[in-house]
Scaffold this motif. Structure first.
Motif, PDB file in Angstrom:
ATOM      1  N   LYS A  93      79.127 -35.930 -25.766  1.00 15.50           N
ATOM      2  CA  LYS A  93      78.509 -36.742 -26.638  1.00 15.50           C
ATOM      3  C   LYS A  93      77.218 -36.208 -27.161  1.00 15.50           C
ATOM      4  O   LYS A  93      76.745 -36.678 -28.194  1.00 15.50           O
ATOM      5  CB  LYS A  93      77.792 -37.862 -25.368  1.00 15.50           C
ATOM      6  N   HIS A  94      77.038 -34.828 -26.672  1.00 14.82           N
ATOM      7  CA  HIS A  94      75.804 -34.031 -27.475  1.00 14.82           C
ATOM      8  C   HIS A  94      76.611 -33.820 -28.843  1.00 14.82           C
ATOM      9  O   HIS A  94      75.708 -33.478 -29.758  1.00 14.82           O
ATOM     10  CB  HIS A  94      75.469 -32.990 -26.585  1.00 14.82           C
TER      11      HIS A  94
ATOM     12  N   ILE B 215      78.652 -35.282 -30.650  1.00 17.09           N
ATOM     13  CA  ILE B 215      78.690 -36.494 -31.453  1.00 17.09           C
ATOM     14  C   ILE B 215      77.183 -36.731 -32.038  1.00 17.09           C
ATOM     15  O   ILE B 215      77.246 -36.960 -33.238  1.00 17.09           O
ATOM     16  CB  ILE B 215      79.357 -37.618 -30.700  1.00 17.09           C
ATOM     17  N   GLU B 216      76.288 -36.478 -31.104  1.00 22.68           N
ATOM     18  CA  GLU B 216      74.868 -36.965 -31.728  1.00 22.68           C
ATOM     19  C   GLU B 216      74.170 -35.857 -32.467  1.00 22.68           C
ATOM     20  O   GLU B 216      73.412 -36.116 -33.462  1.00 22.68           O
ATOM     21  CB  GLU B 216      73.956 -37.173 -30.372  1.00 22.68           C
ATOM     22  N   SER B 217      74.944 -34.737 -32.581  1.00 19.59           N
ATOM     23  CA  SER B 217      74.515 -33.694 -33.524  1.00 19.59           C
ATOM     24  C   SER B 217      75.326 -33.547 -34.503  1.00 19.59           C
ATOM     25  O   SER B 217      75.068 -32.812 -35.450  1.00 19.59           O
ATOM     26  CB  SER B 217      74.763 -32.403 -32.738  1.00 19.59           C
ATOM     27  N   ASN B 218      76.425 -34.758 -34.938  1.00 20.28           N
ATOM     28  CA  ASN B 218      77.230 -34.830 -35.930  1.00 20.28           C
ATOM     29  C   ASN B 218      77.757 -33.484 -36.177  1.00 20.28           C
ATOM     30  O   ASN B 218      77.971 -33.139 -37.438  1.00 20.28           O
ATOM     31  CB  ASN B 218      76.449 -35.078 -37.289  1.00 20.28           C
ATOM     32  N   MET B 219      78.285 -32.834 -35.175  1.00 19.91           N
ATOM     33  CA  MET B 219      79.328 -31.802 -35.222  1.00 19.91           C
ATOM     34  C   MET B 219      80.466 -31.884 -34.349  1.00 19.91           C
ATOM     35  O   MET B 219      80.849 -32.775 -33.533  1.00 19.91           O
ATOM     36  CB  MET B 219      78.455 -30.480 -34.348  1.00 19.91           C
ATOM     37  N   PRO B 220      81.490 -31.254 -35.107  1.00 27.26           N
ATOM     38  CA  PRO B 220      82.975 -31.455 -34.693  1.00 27.26           C
ATOM     39  C   PRO B 220      82.863 -30.868 -32.908  1.00 27.26           C
ATOM     40  O   PRO B 220      82.290 -29.996 -32.583  1.00 27.26           O
ATOM     41  CB  PRO B 220      83.884 -30.727 -35.284  1.00 27.26           C
TER      42      PRO B 220
ATOM     43  N   GLU C 114      73.891 -35.485 -24.314  1.00 23.48           N
ATOM     44  CA  GLU C 114      73.151 -35.894 -25.335  1.00 23.48           C
ATOM     45  C   GLU C 114      71.755 -36.379 -24.837  1.00 23.48           C
ATOM     46  O   GLU C 114      71.352 -36.456 -23.713  1.00 23.48           O
ATOM     47  CB  GLU C 114      74.040 -37.162 -25.749  1.00 23.48           C
TER      48      GLU C 114
ATOM     49  N   GLY D  70      67.854 -35.378 -31.609  1.00 26.31           N
ATOM     50  CA  GLY D  70      69.079 -36.594 -31.683  1.00 26.31           C
ATOM     51  C   GLY D  70      68.259 -37.829 -31.744  1.00 26.31           C
ATOM     52  O   GLY D  70      69.005 -38.790 -32.033  1.00 26.31           O
TER      53      GLY D  70
ATOM     54  N   ASP E 297      65.849 -41.138 -32.870  1.00 30.18           N
ATOM     55  CA  ASP E 297      65.419 -41.712 -34.204  1.00 30.18           C
ATOM     56  C   ASP E 297      64.343 -42.532 -34.224  1.00 30.18           C
ATOM     57  O   ASP E 297      64.156 -43.741 -33.835  1.00 30.18           O
ATOM     58  CB  ASP E 297      66.766 -42.677 -34.597  1.00 30.18           C
TER      59      ASP E 297
END
Length: 277
Positions: A79-80, A82-87, A242, A247, A249
């Motif tokens: 999940k981290h 994903i929140e970092s927009n990394m594969p 995460e 991360g 907003d």
């Protein structure tokens, strides 16, 4: 077994009582915490020692004061990533930290002047026992002395600068609190699935389980030891879940006066106050 450091001395925590290792052993065992990670079982005879003192109000030091190496893993929770927009990585992302960053579970985190993007990262930390090279994942847990809590405090501005400066951005003085003690593996019902959380000023910002690790503790030990011989007392920061400030907003960062609390199931909690440097 719970091994701590109190005023630099190896100390066992037994039922909220503290047992000084050197005194309880009549001088047969060293007062230096670093002398015991390769042979924690030698301390078991002291668990029934009568020479003890209450643990209340005692200030714990970093339980591993002088690790031979401090190794860190990036992007190791699904999940981290994903929140970092990394594969999702297909192999561990490994970098180094320097031991000057280590501090205790109640020490202050110093935010250097001009650093306005300092982030929190709650992490499970592996403390190596017998260590070795080329350790198979199936043999990894017996080579681990124990587990402790860690904070991988990070200057995001420096971390993302230029070609990326992970090691520098995570190695400022006081940027790696650990503690409150090292808990031996046999204390956990399932060391592969522990609740891990972080609160900032009383607000829960991270709450996950180590079962979400992309690469488990045994897999990390296997991967790292394939390339680097591990020694007693080496630390491996296993990555953060995460909920980091970067991360959010909008993004949120640490500054003087904030309080960071890190808790891992079966280990305990750290409470570190941030101060302006």
């Amino acid at each position: 077994m719970r091994l701590a450091s109190v005023q630099g001395r190896a100390t066992l925590l037994v039922d909220e009582q503290l047992v000084d290792v050197e005194r309880a052993s009549g001088g047969a065992l060293s007062s230096d915490p670093m002398d015991h990670f390769g042979e924690l079982e030698a301390l078991s005879a002291l668990l029934d020692a009568e020479d003890s003192q209450p643990a209340a109000a005692v200030v714990f030091d970093a339980p591993v004061p002088r690790p031979p190496k401090v190794i860190a893993i990036g992007l190791n929770y699904r999940k981290h990533a994903i929140e970092s927009n990394m594969p999702i990585p297909d192999e561990p992302v490994v970098f180094a930290r320097f031991s000057n960053a280590l501090c205790g579970p109640t020490d202050e985190i110093v935010i250097p002047a001009g650093c306005d993007q300092v982030d929190w990262e709650a992490e499970l930390v592996i403390v190596m026992g017998r260590g070795g090279g080329g350790i198979a994942a199936a043999d990894a847990w017996p080579r681990v002395a124990g587990l402790t809590c860690g904070q991988d405090v990070s200057d995001r501005r420096e971390q993302m600068r230029g070609m990326k400066q992970f090691t520098v951005a995570k190695s400022y003085d006081t940027f790696a609190p650990i503690g409150p003690h090292v808990v031996s593996v046999d204390e956990f019902a399932n060391p592969d699935d522990l609740e891990i959380s972080c609160s900032v000023d009383g607000e829960r910002v991270q709450n996950s389980r180590t079962g979400d690790l992309i690469f488990s503790v045994p897999e990390l030990v296997e991967w790292v030891s394939r390339h680097i011989t591990l020694e007693p007392g080496d630390l491996i920061f296993t990555g953060t879940p995460e909920g980091v400030g970067m991360g959010q907003d909008p993004p949120r960062y640490l500054c003087g006066g904030m309080v960071v609390e890190t808790t891992i199931e079966g280990i305990g909690s750290m409470r570190n106050v941030c101060v302006d440097g």
